[in-house]
Design an enzyme around this catalytic site. Structure first.
Site, PDB file in Angstrom:
ATOM      1  N   GLU A  20     -58.654  -4.122  63.941  1.00  0.00           N
ATOM      2  CA  GLU A  20     -58.362  -4.482  65.329  1.00  0.00           C
ATOM      3  C   GLU A  20     -56.981  -3.995  65.743  1.00  0.00           C
ATOM      4  O   GLU A  20     -56.785  -3.529  66.867  1.00  0.00           O
ATOM      5  CB  GLU A  20     -58.469  -6.000  65.523  1.00  0.00           C
ATOM      6  CG  GLU A  20     -59.881  -6.532  65.445  1.00  0.00           C
ATOM      7  CD  GLU A  20     -60.788  -5.925  66.500  1.00  0.00           C
ATOM      8  OE1 GLU A  20     -60.442  -5.984  67.690  1.00  0.00           O
ATOM      9  OE2 GLU A  20     -61.844  -5.378  66.127  1.00  0.00           O
ATOM     10  N   THR A 101     -54.554 -13.485  67.925  1.00  0.00           N
ATOM     11  CA  THR A 101     -55.464 -14.075  66.937  1.00  0.00           C
ATOM     12  C   THR A 101     -56.195 -15.306  67.458  1.00  0.00           C
ATOM     13  O   THR A 101     -55.597 -16.214  68.021  1.00  0.00           O
ATOM     14  CB  THR A 101     -54.683 -14.447  65.669  1.00  0.00           C
ATOM     15  OG1 THR A 101     -53.927 -13.314  65.231  1.00  0.00           O
ATOM     16  CG2 THR A 101     -55.625 -14.895  64.566  1.00  0.00           C
ATOM     17  N   GLU A 212     -59.549 -23.526  83.910  1.00  0.00           N
ATOM     18  CA  GLU A 212     -60.878 -23.901  83.458  1.00  0.00           C
ATOM     19  C   GLU A 212     -60.877 -25.369  83.077  1.00  0.00           C
ATOM     20  O   GLU A 212     -59.820 -26.013  83.017  1.00  0.00           O
ATOM     21  CB  GLU A 212     -61.312 -23.039  82.271  1.00  0.00           C
ATOM     22  CG  GLU A 212     -60.456 -23.217  81.030  1.00  0.00           C
ATOM     23  CD  GLU A 212     -60.815 -22.264  79.897  1.00  0.00           C
ATOM     24  OE1 GLU A 212     -61.516 -21.263  80.151  1.00  0.00           O
ATOM     25  OE2 GLU A 212     -60.380 -22.510  78.771  1.00  0.00           O
ATOM     26  N   HIS A 250     -63.694 -21.935  74.957  1.00  0.00           N
ATOM     27  CA  HIS A 250     -62.372 -22.189  74.409  1.00  0.00           C
ATOM     28  C   HIS A 250     -62.288 -23.567  73.770  1.00  0.00           C
ATOM     29  O   HIS A 250     -62.942 -24.514  74.212  1.00  0.00           O
ATOM     30  CB  HIS A 250     -61.310 -22.090  75.511  1.00  0.00           C
ATOM     31  CG  HIS A 250     -61.069 -20.691  75.962  1.00  0.00           C
ATOM     32  ND1 HIS A 250     -60.537 -20.392  77.191  1.00  0.00           N
ATOM     33  CD2 HIS A 250     -61.280 -19.504  75.370  1.00  0.00           C
ATOM     34  CE1 HIS A 250     -60.424 -19.079  77.327  1.00  0.00           C
ATOM     35  NE2 HIS A 250     -60.880 -18.526  76.237  1.00  0.00           N
TER      36      HIS A 250
END
Length: 292
Positions: A20, A101, A212, A250
């Site tokens: 990544e 991360t 959110e 999340h």
């Protein structure tokens, strides 16, 4: 101008030699980011070729900063090693650590957040897409091709995907900076931090805020807007159809009773004078109407 990240920023990548890290380092360089080094103690002394740029790998953040003058680090290391990576960067005195991360244990995030704050290192993230100042620099995983034009909008968002969507819908207007703060229960830089920075940025005329369900960050942001922000703010809250008591995406996006609901957040923002869109596309239209 921009907030937190400019064309003068010199950027390290911790975990650059992983899959990544390599992929996104190449993308950051293509976006114009001044990547000056990677950090991997097992590969110190090597160099990595990225198209037209050769990037050295250092054993520690301190060595990298001493050699390059870096002031930003992007962290791609796996979750078990993230706390040590951020702590090392804070010990070295880095100004900004962008922690991409995902899946970092909450107690690790609490520990490195407190440690970094005490040493003057700003954390963005964890579990975030990073930040971009179009035309200047890109630190993280935000696709640069959806935001090539500098502009007058400052964006702060919990959601990476919604960051990308709003940036794409407003690509012809452009952004001063867009900051994806992450959706974990514990994050380093908040909506309020970005609101304050955008309020002080002379090139930001309007602030777009994406929130959110879960927690009370948006309610606290609404109180801050009411007391301290004079620029227009347009908002969007994701999660109106989320079922109570179920985590949605999340780790911090969970509703319990009336706490953390999208409706409560919308009402708090509207009470502070923020116009709130019912969809991302409507939110983009509200932004354009306000700027017009």
């Amino acid at each position: 101008m921009a907030i937190f990240l400019t064309k003068e920023s010199k950027v390290l990548v911790q975990g650059m030699t992983g899959a990544e890290g390599m992929k996104h380092t190449r993308r950051m360089i293509a976006a114009g980011t001044d990547i000056v080094g990677g950090v991997n103690p097992r590969k110190a002394g090597r160099v990595v070729d990225f198209d037209d740029r050769t990037v050295p790998v250092f054993g520690t953040v301190t060595e990298a900063m001493d050699a390059t003058g870096a002031d930003v680090t992007v962290v791609f290391v796996p979750p078990p090693f993230a706390e040590a990576a951020v702590t090392e960067a804070a010990d070295a005195g880095i100004g900004l650590a962008v922690v991409i991360t995902e899946g970092i244990p909450v107690h690790d995030a609490v520990a490195f957040h407190a440690y970094a704050k005490a040493r003057g290192t700003r954390i963005i993230g964890p579990n975030c897409p990073g930040l971009i100042s179009p035309g200047q620099s890109n630190a993280g995983i935000i696709p640069a091709d959806i935001a090539t034009k500098p502009g007058r909008i400052g964006l702060v968002s919990k959601s990476g995907t919604l960051t990308y969507q709003l940036m794409y819908e407003l690509r012809e207007t452009g952004f001063s900076s867009a900051v994806g703060i992450g959706g974990d229960p514990v994050i380093g830089t908040t909506h309020i931090d970005c609101l304050a920075a955008f309020e002080d940025d002379p090139d930001t005329e309007l602030i777009a805020l994406i929130g959110e369900i879960g927690g009370d960050a948006e309610e606290r942001a609404a109180a801050y807007i009411s007391a301290h922000v004079n620029k227009p703010v347009i908002g969007y809250i994701a999660g109106f159809t989320a079922p109570e008591g179920k985590t949605m995406g999340h780790a911090g996006a969970i509703v319990s009773g009336s706490s953390g609901t999208a409706e409560a957040k919308k009402l708090a923002l509207e009470a502070a004078g923020v116009r709130v869109g019912s969809t991302p596309s409507e939110t983009a239209r509200l932004v354009l109407a306000e700027l017009a």
